[in-house]
Design a protein around this motif. Structure first.
Motif, short mmCIF file in Angstrom:
data_model
loop_
_atom_site.label_atom_id
_atom_site.label_comp_id
_atom_site.label_asym_id
_atom_site.label_seq_id
_atom_site.Cartn_x
_atom_site.Cartn_y
_atom_site.Cartn_z
N ARG A 147 -17.38 -31.42 -24.80
CA ARG A 147 -18.83 -31.22 -24.91
C ARG A 147 -19.59 -32.23 -24.05
N ARG A 157 -18.83 -40.55 -24.44
CA ARG A 157 -19.29 -41.34 -25.59
C ARG A 157 -18.61 -40.91 -26.88
N THR A 158 -18.55 -39.60 -27.10
CA THR A 158 -18.10 -39.08 -28.39
C THR A 158 -16.59 -38.86 -28.49
N GLU A 159 -15.95 -38.60 -27.37
CA GLU A 159 -14.50 -38.33 -27.33
C GLU A 159 -13.86 -39.15 -26.21
N TYR A 160 -14.10 -40.45 -26.24
CA TYR A 160 -13.68 -41.30 -25.13
C TYR A 160 -12.17 -41.24 -24.88
N GLY A 217 -21.64 -35.28 -23.05
CA GLY A 217 -21.60 -36.61 -23.65
C GLY A 217 -20.22 -36.99 -24.15
N HIS A 218 -19.19 -36.30 -23.68
CA HIS A 218 -17.83 -36.51 -24.18
C HIS A 218 -17.30 -37.91 -23.93
N ALA A 242 -18.19 -27.88 -32.72
CA ALA A 242 -17.76 -29.01 -31.88
C ALA A 242 -16.35 -29.47 -32.23
N GLN A 243 -15.97 -29.36 -33.49
CA GLN A 243 -14.61 -29.77 -33.89
C GLN A 243 -13.56 -28.89 -33.22
#
Length: 139
Positions: free
Chosen positions: A89, A94-97, A91-92, A51-52
């Motif tokens: 990914r 949320r995780t990479e707004y 849900g981005h 994911a990174q």
């Protein structure tokens, strides 16, 4: 190269692009940035296991897209932003707004210059739906 399986080609482009990323960071050379990012894009999201790496490649696409915009090459810029979005990914938002917002907003800015009104509408709707603040939605 032509005798390689398609999945091996993707992996080849991914490894080559990642090797060039180190040179890109050290040299601060726009040409090297474009080459490395293009190689990673040829590898595609399916070549990524970590994911990174997805976030790194999406960021590289953002940086390359901004550089292309500075040169008024809106088609190339749009393609970089669009590729960056494809590496995000599930849900981005949320995780990479912040990264998601930058990619979608800048792709939307380029879309009218290349006559892609359908993408402009979709990208704008995404920002309006997932933007956290009024200011973000005004971008």
């Amino acid at each position: 190269y032509n005798m390689m399986r398609p999945e091996d080609r993707c992996l080849f482009h991914f490894k080559y692009g990642m090797a060039l990323v180190a040179c890109t960071i050290e040299s601060n050379d726009d040409g090297m940035l474009f080459t490395a990012t293009n190689q990673l894009n040829l590898g595609g999201p399916q070549a990524i296991k970590d994911a990174q790496h997805s976030a790194l490649i999406a960021n590289l696409n953002f940086t390359a897209g901004k550089k292309a915009m500075e040169m008024s090459d809106f088609r190339t810029a749009y393609n970089f932003f669009d590729n960056g979005i494809s590496f995000l990914r599930k849900g981005h938002w949320r995780t990479e707004y912040d990264l998601s917002l930058k990619l979608f907003v800048n792709a939307a800015k380029c879309a009218p210059f290349i006559g892609n009104i359908v993408s402009l509408k979709y990208l704008s709707q995404q920002v309006l739906s997932f933007g956290n603040s009024f200011e973000d939605k005004l971008e």
